[in-house]
Design an enzyme around this catalytic site. Structure first.
Site, PDB file in Angstrom:
ATOM      1  N   HIS A   1      -2.624   7.421   7.237  1.00 49.57           N
ATOM      2  CA  HIS A   1      -1.606   8.299   6.636  1.00 49.57           C
ATOM      3  C   HIS A   1      -2.227   9.612   6.159  1.00 49.57           C
ATOM      4  CE1 HIS A   1       2.148   6.081   6.605  1.00 49.57           C
ATOM      5  NE2 HIS A   1       1.614   5.029   6.019  1.00 49.57           N
TER       6      HIS A   1
ATOM      7  N   CYS B   1       5.640  -0.359   7.792  1.00 47.70           N
ATOM      8  CA  CYS B   1       5.308   0.833   7.015  1.00 47.70           C
ATOM      9  C   CYS B   1       6.536   1.263   6.225  1.00 47.70           C
ATOM     10  CB  CYS B   1       4.881   1.961   7.954  1.00 47.70           C
ATOM     11  SG  CYS B   1       4.447   3.493   7.087  1.00 47.70           S
ATOM     12  N   LEU B   2       6.335   1.597   4.966  1.00 52.83           N
ATOM     13  CA  LEU B   2       7.462   2.050   4.134  1.00 52.83           C
ATOM     14  C   LEU B   2       8.063   3.346   4.677  1.00 52.83           C
ATOM     15  CD1 LEU B   2       5.939   1.300   0.606  1.00 52.83           C
ATOM     16  CD2 LEU B   2       7.722  -0.009   1.792  1.00 52.83           C
TER      17      LEU B   2
ATOM     18  N   HIS C   1      -4.655   1.389   7.635  1.00 53.03           N
ATOM     19  CA  HIS C   1      -3.288   1.929   7.728  1.00 53.03           C
ATOM     20  C   HIS C   1      -3.106   3.106   6.761  1.00 53.03           C
ATOM     21  CE1 HIS C   1       1.258   1.214   7.995  1.00 53.03           C
ATOM     22  NE2 HIS C   1       1.157   1.956   6.906  1.00 53.03           N
ATOM     23  N   GLU C   2      -3.568   2.934   5.527  1.00 58.21           N
ATOM     24  CA  GLU C   2      -3.402   4.003   4.513  1.00 58.21           C
ATOM     25  C   GLU C   2      -4.289   5.207   4.829  1.00 58.21           C
ATOM     26  OE1 GLU C   2      -0.905   3.461   2.968  1.00 58.21           O
ATOM     27  OE2 GLU C   2      -0.822   1.284   2.906  1.00 58.21           O
TER      28      GLU C   2
ATOM     29  N   GLN D   1       2.733   9.925   1.931  1.00 56.38           N
ATOM     30  CA  GLN D   1       4.090   9.367   2.043  1.00 56.38           C
ATOM     31  C   GLN D   1       5.030   9.849   0.948  1.00 56.38           C
ATOM     32  OE1 GLN D   1       2.300   5.235   2.441  1.00 56.38           O
ATOM     33  NE2 GLN D   1       4.182   4.974   3.610  1.00 56.38           N
TER      34      GLN D   1
ATOM     35  N   GLY E   1       0.838  -1.198   0.000  1.00 56.77           N
ATOM     36  CA  GLY E   1       0.000   0.000   0.000  1.00 56.77           C
ATOM     37  C   GLY E   1       0.868   1.241   0.000  1.00 56.77           C
TER      38      GLY E   1
HETATM   39  O1  GNR Z   1       3.910  -2.639   2.672  1.00 53.43           O
HETATM   40  C1  GNR Z   1       3.253  -2.528   3.705  1.00 53.43           C
HETATM   41  N1  GNR Z   1       2.964  -3.627   4.435  1.00 53.43           N
HETATM   42  C2  GNR Z   1       2.064  -3.629   5.492  1.00 53.43           C
HETATM   43  C3  GNR Z   1       2.040  -4.748   6.308  1.00 53.43           C
HETATM   44  C4  GNR Z   1       1.158  -4.819   7.370  1.00 53.43           C
HETATM   45  C5  GNR Z   1       0.300  -3.784   7.610  1.00 53.43           C
HETATM   46  C6  GNR Z   1       0.318  -2.642   6.813  1.00 53.43           C
HETATM   47  C7  GNR Z   1       1.192  -2.576   5.756  1.00 53.43           C
HETATM   48  S1  GNR Z   1       1.179  -1.177   4.735  1.00 53.43           S
HETATM   49  C8  GNR Z   1       2.834  -1.186   4.146  1.00 53.43           C
HETATM   50  C9  GNR Z   1       3.037  -0.121   3.102  1.00 53.43           C
HETATM   51  C10 GNR Z   1       2.837   1.239   3.719  1.00 53.43           C
HETATM   52  O2  GNR Z   1       3.583   1.768   4.485  1.00 53.43           O
HETATM   53  N2  GNR Z   1       1.730   1.866   3.406  1.00 53.43           N
HETATM   54  O3  GNR Z   1       1.467   3.053   3.970  1.00 53.43           O
HETATM   55 NI    NI Z   2       2.521   3.113   5.854  1.00 55.99          NI
END
Ligand code: GNR
Ligand code: NI
Length: 167
Positions: free
Chosen positions: A137, A91-92, A133-134, A51, A46
């Site tokens: 952000h 999270c990236l 999660h997204e 980001q 995601g």
């Molecule tokens: O790549 C991602 N893996 C992930 C694994 C578990 C829960 C959420 C994520 S999202 C993350 C990519 C990211 O940072 N998206 O904002």
């Molecule tokens: Ni993230």
């Protein structure tokens, strides 16, 4: 196509609250294709516009094995959430850190697609986690915000040190 730079915690720009997309234009569609390329390259499942330092409400997701099922959500709204699940999140923008969080097990969201058409979708499990999660952000919120102050402080120090050493 182009790879975009991903901001890292504790960068203050990750705290920006994204504004609604007023009208979906070619500018947005180009950005979205670059976001997908950046997400696949990372690799991640995601990516939120926040980001990559673009502060409109856009996110991309692909949880498929083959990386050929991109989901694009513009102006996403959470309509319903239900249940509870524990998930190991990363999270990236917080590279190398994984922590277990609680999220809703199921969500129903409404959004616009790349053509600017409204649609609704139901998600559960990993996809539901990823959507939540997204969407965080876009509010300027990171998964580390759910951790204790002590854990969050340790993660901040670790990443600041890594970023210093990378220069
Ligand atoms: O790549 C991602 N893996 C992930 C694994 C578990 C829960 C959420 C994520 S999202 C993350 C990519 C990211 O940072 N998206 O904002
Ligand atoms: Ni993230």
């Amino acid at each position: 196509m182009a790879l975009l730079n991903i901001l890292h915690f504790p960068d203050d720009r990750l705290r920006t609250k994204a504004k609604p997309v007023d009208k979906v234009t070619d500018k947005h569609r180009t950005l979205i294709s670059n976001m997908l390329e950046t997400m696949y390259d990372a690799p991640g499942i995601g990516l939120a516009a926040t980001q990559i330092n673009f502060h409109e409400r856009i996110l991309v997701i692909d949880i498929s094995e083959e990386k050929n099922e991109p989901i694009v959500l513009i102006n996403p709204e959470l309509l319903e959430k239900e249940g509870d699940q524990e998930f190991d999140e990363g999270c990236l923008s917080v590279p190398g850190i994984y922590e277990t969080l609680h999220r809703a097990e199921k969500v129903r969201v409404k959004a616009l697609n790349q053509k600017g058409e409204s649609f609704e979708m139901d998600a559960h499990g990993l996809l539901a986690v990823c959507i939540q999660h997204e969407m965080d952000h876009l509010e300027g919120k990171l998964f580390v915000d759910y951790l204790s102050q002590l854990k969050k402080q340790r993660i901040r120090k670790k990443l600041e040190k890594q970023q210093r050493n990378a220069m």
